[in-house]
Scaffold this motif. Sequence first.
Motif, PDB file in Angstrom:
ATOM      1  N   SER A 128       0.952  -1.087  -0.085  1.00 58.48           N
ATOM      2  CA  SER A 128      -0.123   0.118  -0.214  1.00 58.48           C
ATOM      3  C   SER A 128       0.725   1.338  -0.111  1.00 58.48           C
ATOM      4  N   VAL A 129       2.232   1.201   0.232  1.00 55.89           N
ATOM      5  CA  VAL A 129       2.904   2.511   0.305  1.00 55.89           C
ATOM      6  C   VAL A 129       4.346   1.972  -0.574  1.00 55.89           C
ATOM      7  N   GLY A 130       5.042   3.153  -0.880  1.00 53.31           N
ATOM      8  CA  GLY A 130       6.153   3.098  -1.705  1.00 53.31           C
ATOM      9  C   GLY A 130       7.486   3.322  -1.111  1.00 53.31           C
ATOM     10  N   ILE A 131       7.419   3.488   0.436  1.00 54.21           N
ATOM     11  CA  ILE A 131       8.495   3.880   1.166  1.00 54.21           C
ATOM     12  C   ILE A 131       9.008   2.490   1.990  1.00 54.21           C
ATOM     13  N   ASP A 132      10.338   2.689   2.748  1.00 50.09           N
ATOM     14  CA  ASP A 132      11.070   1.554   3.216  1.00 50.09           C
ATOM     15  C   ASP A 132       9.593   1.362   4.485  1.00 50.09           C
ATOM     16  N   ILE A 133       9.428   0.060   4.841  1.00 51.57           N
ATOM     17  CA  ILE A 133       9.288  -0.268   6.221  1.00 51.57           C
ATOM     18  C   ILE A 133      10.053  -0.861   7.243  1.00 51.57           C
ATOM     19  N   ILE A 134       9.995  -0.684   8.406  1.00 55.70           N
ATOM     20  CA  ILE A 134      10.931  -1.220   9.481  1.00 55.70           C
ATOM     21  C   ILE A 134      10.071  -2.072  10.077  1.00 55.70           C
ATOM     22  N   GLY A 135      10.267  -3.402   9.989  1.00 48.12           N
ATOM     23  CA  GLY A 135       9.500  -4.013  11.012  1.00 48.12           C
ATOM     24  C   GLY A 135      10.060  -3.950  12.538  1.00 48.12           C
ATOM     25  N   TYR A 136       9.570  -4.500  13.510  1.00 50.08           N
ATOM     26  CA  TYR A 136       9.919  -4.284  14.691  1.00 50.08           C
ATOM     27  C   TYR A 136       9.964  -5.578  15.854  1.00 50.08           C
ATOM     28  N   ASN A 137      11.023  -5.894  16.206  1.00 46.68           N
ATOM     29  CA  ASN A 137      11.206  -7.192  17.261  1.00 46.68           C
ATOM     30  C   ASN A 137      11.216  -6.528  18.498  1.00 46.68           C
ATOM     31  N   ILE A 138      10.136  -6.652  19.120  1.00 47.98           N
ATOM     32  CA  ILE A 138      10.053  -6.255  20.658  1.00 47.98           C
ATOM     33  C   ILE A 138       9.200  -7.128  21.446  1.00 47.98           C
ATOM     34  N   PRO A 139       9.699  -8.282  21.566  1.00 43.91           N
ATOM     35  CA  PRO A 139       8.539  -9.366  22.181  1.00 43.91           C
ATOM     36  C   PRO A 139       8.230  -9.178  23.322  1.00 43.91           C
ATOM     37  N   GLN A 140       9.024  -8.379  24.259  1.00 40.47           N
ATOM     38  CA  GLN A 140       8.662  -7.908  25.826  1.00 40.47           C
ATOM     39  C   GLN A 140       7.389  -7.152  25.778  1.00 40.47           C
ATOM     40  N   ALA A 141       7.225  -6.553  24.694  1.00 38.90           N
ATOM     41  CA  ALA A 141       5.885  -5.532  24.439  1.00 38.90           C
ATOM     42  C   ALA A 141       4.855  -6.149  23.841  1.00 38.90           C
ATOM     43  N   THR A 142       5.185  -6.840  22.515  1.00 40.15           N
ATOM     44  CA  THR A 142       4.022  -7.388  21.657  1.00 40.15           C
ATOM     45  C   THR A 142       3.820  -8.863  22.042  1.00 40.15           C
ATOM     46  N   GLY A 143       4.793  -9.862  22.507  1.00 37.42           N
ATOM     47  CA  GLY A 143       4.468 -11.112  22.835  1.00 37.42           C
ATOM     48  C   GLY A 143       4.803 -11.857  21.251  1.00 37.42           C
ATOM     49  N   VAL A 144       5.228 -10.985  20.424  1.00 39.77           N
ATOM     50  CA  VAL A 144       5.584 -11.659  18.875  1.00 39.77           C
ATOM     51  C   VAL A 144       7.369 -11.491  18.838  1.00 39.77           C
ATOM     52  N   SER A 145       7.774 -12.632  18.713  1.00 41.14           N
ATOM     53  CA  SER A 145       9.166 -12.906  18.529  1.00 41.14           C
ATOM     54  C   SER A 145       9.469 -13.171  17.003  1.00 41.14           C
ATOM     55  N   VAL A 146      10.309 -12.157  16.378  1.00 41.45           N
ATOM     56  CA  VAL A 146      10.504 -12.527  15.045  1.00 41.45           C
ATOM     57  C   VAL A 146      11.802 -13.276  14.776  1.00 41.45           C
ATOM     58  N   SER A 147      11.392 -14.574  14.529  1.00 42.34           N
ATOM     59  CA  SER A 147      12.509 -15.754  14.219  1.00 42.34           C
ATOM     60  C   SER A 147      13.378 -15.206  12.940  1.00 42.34           C
ATOM     61  N   VAL A 148      14.678 -15.874  12.779  1.00 45.28           N
ATOM     62  CA  VAL A 148      15.444 -15.480  11.685  1.00 45.28           C
ATOM     63  C   VAL A 148      14.531 -15.937  10.465  1.00 45.28           C
ATOM     64  N   ALA A 149      13.957 -17.195  10.516  1.00 45.88           N
ATOM     65  CA  ALA A 149      13.104 -17.733   9.230  1.00 45.88           C
ATOM     66  C   ALA A 149      12.105 -16.828   8.975  1.00 45.88           C
ATOM     67  N   LEU A 150      11.423 -16.095   9.950  1.00 46.69           N
ATOM     68  CA  LEU A 150      10.384 -15.117   9.703  1.00 46.69           C
ATOM     69  C   LEU A 150      10.936 -13.914   9.101  1.00 46.69           C
ATOM     70  N   LEU A 151      12.119 -13.439   9.586  1.00 45.86           N
ATOM     71  CA  LEU A 151      12.493 -12.168   8.998  1.00 45.86           C
ATOM     72  C   LEU A 151      13.196 -12.495   7.543  1.00 45.86           C
TER      73      LEU A 151
END
Length: 290
Positions: A128-151
């Motif tokens: 939906s956009v044409g600029i960079d997206i920065i994903g965010y790994n902060i499992p202590q706040a979101t409960g979601v941990s970004v694994s290397v495979a997911l990254l």
Amino acid sequence: MADLKGINLAMQTPFDAGGAIDFKVFEGLIDKYVEAGVHGLVFGSGTGQHPYLTEQECNQLYEIGAKRVGGRCHVICQTSALNVDEVIRRSRHAESIGADALMILPPYLEGPTDDDGIVEFYRDVASSVGIDIIGYNIPQATGVSVSVALLKRLTALDNFNYIKDSGGDFTLHQEYLQATPGVLNGCDTTTLYALMAGCRGVIWGGANYMPREAVELYDLVTAQRYSEAQVLWQMMLPSLLFIWRTHYSPSVIRAAQLRGLGTGNVRKPLSKLSAEQDKALQQSLRPLFV
């Protein structure tokens, strides 16, 4: 793709005593941070109390902020929200006012935690956009941990070019560096070592109260003057350890006020530090006043 190297300061949002955004102070802070040499400013960061800002406030903040920056450094806007349509709406607005990149949390608060669901979320936004997206790994706040495979799956999406890692797991951080060049450190207490390990840059809340020192640290590491960087780091570390283990945003905002940057006010439901905590914070800051 924007080159987000260096010190991207996760900027505080200054409030007056009544909890309203003080836009005059905000613009003045932008000038001070740019003059300190930061490479980018992140508006609506966690340190900027994004969860407690309305969409309208964020839009106004970003419009005023981008205009004030005037191309002097990169502009990154957080456009996170619980509703995907809102994330897209916020993101398109940030892009329209000149943001170089968007910082977006993965789905949180009972959102999808499986990799397929997270990839689909970011695919919807990225398309939906044409600029960079920065994903965010902060499992202590979101409960979601970004694994290397997911990254690896995420960086295959259009526009998903960066990951901010605030998890504090330095082993995982180095695994990220093996998977993509677009790694931005977000854990204050590992900053020196993340830069030495080769991360592209940082999104740094603690830089709010020591912007010049943050830029100097980056410059020293870039020049491979590691002994000097270590000396500077030892001056910075006591306060970084304090903010990381105490109430983060109120600690950073108070530290900035003590160093002449900002109002020191937080917005409810956050509250200021206790007298005992404030005393300990001031003690941790002493090496920076030498």
